[in-house]
Design an enzyme around this catalytic site. Structure first.
Site, PDB file in Angstrom:
ATOM      1  N   ARG A 180       0.938  -1.083  -0.202  1.00 40.15           N
ATOM      2  CA  ARG A 180      -0.147   0.305  -0.136  1.00 40.15           C
ATOM      3  C   ARG A 180       0.618   1.630  -0.038  1.00 40.15           C
ATOM      4  NH1 ARG A 180      -2.878  -3.635  -0.354  1.00 40.15           N
ATOM      5  NH2 ARG A 180      -4.567  -4.494   0.113  1.00 40.15           N
ATOM      6  N   SER A 258     -11.374   1.210   3.097  1.00 43.05           N
ATOM      7  CA  SER A 258     -10.875   0.662   4.500  1.00 43.05           C
ATOM      8  C   SER A 258      -9.774   1.963   4.977  1.00 43.05           C
ATOM      9  CB  SER A 258      -9.921  -0.455   4.559  1.00 43.05           C
ATOM     10  OG  SER A 258     -10.592  -1.424   3.626  1.00 43.05           O
ATOM     11  N   GLU A 356      -5.325   5.553   7.035  1.00 46.74           N
ATOM     12  CA  GLU A 356      -4.746   4.412   5.544  1.00 46.74           C
ATOM     13  C   GLU A 356      -4.356   5.765   4.453  1.00 46.74           C
ATOM     14  OE1 GLU A 356      -6.034   1.020   2.242  1.00 46.74           O
ATOM     15  OE2 GLU A 356      -5.170   1.009   4.325  1.00 46.74           O
TER      16      GLU A 356
END
Length: 373
Positions: A180, A258, A356
C-alpha cells in the site's frame, strides 16, 4: 517581437471560478470548498497551465492534485488550486500470443478498466475489481486486494514532477512500490500521473482464487457456466459479489474504503496477544513480523457500528468509516471518530492503528499526525 515572446500566457480555459465546491468530488462526501479547480483533459493543458501559473506570481497559490477523491480527507476550506487529471483513453501498445501491453490514461475509471480488460481477454487485474477511484491514483497507493497488488501488472508510469516542472517516464523500479505504498505516496502532492502502462496475460486458465471466499464463489460462477474450473471472469464476478456484500457503496453511504491499515507487529507481541485472544487474526510477514487484521481489533474492541456522530464504522466491515451527514460533515468530524477508535483499540490491545486515507491540510499539504485536528 520581443514583447510577444515575453507576454504572459492567457489563463487556461479549464480554470474554474474563484470558489469550487468539492463536496461531491470526494467519496467520503466531506464538505470542502477550494479556491479554484483546473480540469486537465490532456498533457498539453498541464504544460500550458504551468506556464501561466509560473508567471502569475502576484496571485500564486499552492497546487493540490486530486484524482477520483476515493482515498482523501479534504478540509472544509482548501486554499489551493486543485489540479484534476481527467485524461481518457486506453491504447494497446504491444501484443503477443501470451500477453498484451496497454497504456491507460489517468482519468479512466478503475473498475471500468478492470471489466474492460477481462472482456477483451486481457487478464491480471480481475482481483482488483470494484476498487473505487481513477487509474491515475492506483499507483500512488499501490492498490491491492485478494492476493494481487497493482505492481504485479504495472510496467510504466508517465508523471509530471511539479517542483521541477518536468515529465518523467518511470519504471516499476522507479516507483519503489511497497505494501500500500509507493514513491508517489512518500512524496505527496509532488507528482501528477497522466498515464499508466500495464502488461496483462492472455491465459484464461491462470487465476488467483485462493484468498478467502473467492475460490468458493468463483467456482459457483464457473459451474453455472458449465465449466469445471474458474476463469478470470469468474474470479472478477466473485470479487464484485463479495465486495458488494461487505463494503458499502460510496454513492449510497459515503466512505473512503478501508480507513485503517492492518498493523504489523513483532511475532512475540502477537503470540502474547494470541494467548489472551486465541481467535485473533494474523498473517505471517517477513523479518519475524505479523500483520494483524485491524477490522478484528476494532470489532473486538466493541466498535463495530460505533464511532462519534456522524462518523461510524460500518456494520458489515469495521475497517470502513462511513459519513452519515454527507456534504455537511467535515474533516474535524472524521478526526474525532478516528481518535476515539484508535485510542479504544490501543487501550485494549496496545496496538496503534494507522489511518490509510490521505489527510489534506488547508494549504494543500499532506498531514501525517494521526490525531491532527
Amino acid at each position: 517581437m520581443t514583447s510577444a515572446l515575453c507576454s504572459k500566457p492567457s489563463a487556461p480555459h479549464t480554470l474554474s471560478d474563484d470558489v469550487a465546491d468539492l463536496s461531491h468530488s470526494n467519496t467520503m462526501a466531506l464538505a470542502c470548498m477550494a479556491d479554484s479547480v483546473v480540469t486537465l483533459t490532456d498533457e498539453v493543458q498541464l504544460d500550458e497551465f504551468i506556464a501561466y501559473y509560473e508567471q502569475d506570481t502576484q496571485h500564486r497559490k499552492p497546487l493540490f492534485v486530486l484524482s477520483g477523491g476515493s482515498n482523501v480527507l479534504l478540509p472544509a476550506k482548501l486554499n489551493a488550486i486543485v489540479l484534476r487529471p481527467q485524461m481518457r483513453g486506453i491504447q494497446v501498445t504491444a501484443q503477443t500470443d501470451s500477453h498484451v501491453d496497454i497504456e491507460v490514461m489517468a482519468g479512466e475509471n478503475w473498475h471500468d478498466l478492470v471489466v474492460h480488460t477481462v472482456a477483451q481477454g486481457w487478464y491480471g487485474l480481475e482481483n482488483l475489481a470494484l476498487i473505487p477511484g481513477l487509474t491515475g491514483a492506483a499507483p500512488i497507493q499501490n492498490i491491492g486486494a485478494y492476493g494481487v497488488q497493482l505492481e504485479d501488472c504495472l510496467q510504466s508510469v508517465r508523471a509530471y514532477h511539479l517542483p521541477s516542472q518536468t515529465w518523467h517516464d518511470l519504471t516499476t523500479v522507479d516507483c519503489d512500490f511497497g505494501y500500500r505504498d509507493s514513491m508517489f505516496k512518500r512524496q505527496p502532492n509532488t507528482w501528477l500521473i497522466s498515464r499508466v502502462g500495464f502488461r496483462l496475460h492472455t491465459d484464461a486458465t491462470k487465476v488467483l482464487a485462493s484468498y478467502g471466499d473467492v475460490q468458493t464463489v468463483a467456482q459457483s460462477y464457473a459451474t453455472q457456466q458449465g465449466r469445471t474450473k474458474p476463469m478470470p471472469a469468474d474470479v472478477m464476478h466473485a470479487i464484485i459479489e463479495i465486495r458488494q456484500q461487505k463494503l458499502p457503496d460510496p454513492k449510497q453511504l459515503p466512505n473512503c474504503g478501508s480507513f485503517f491499515q492492518n498493523p504489523i507487529v513483532p511475532q512475540d507481541q502477537f503470540a502474547t496477544l494470541q494467548s489472551s485472544y486465541p481467535a485473533i487474526v494474523g498473517y505471517p510477514m517477513p523479518d519475524a513480523m505479523t500483520k494483524v487484521a485491524a477490522g478484528w481489533l476494532i470489532e473486538q474492541a466493541g466498535l463495530k457500528g460505533g464511532g462519534i456522530e456522524p462518523i461510524f464504522t460500518h456494520q458489515q466491515q469495521a475497517l470502513v468509516l462511513t459519513n452519515h451527514a454527507p456534504y455537511i460533515a467535515t474533516k474535524q468530524d472524521v478526526a474525532a471518530a478516528q481518535k476515539y477508535i484508535i485510542d479504544t483499540v490501543y487501550k485494549k490491545f496496545a496496538i496503534q492503528l494507522s489511518r490509510e486515507p490521505v489527510w489534506v491540510n488547508a494549504d494543500g499539504s499532506i498531514g501525517y499526525d494521526e490525531h491532527v485536528v
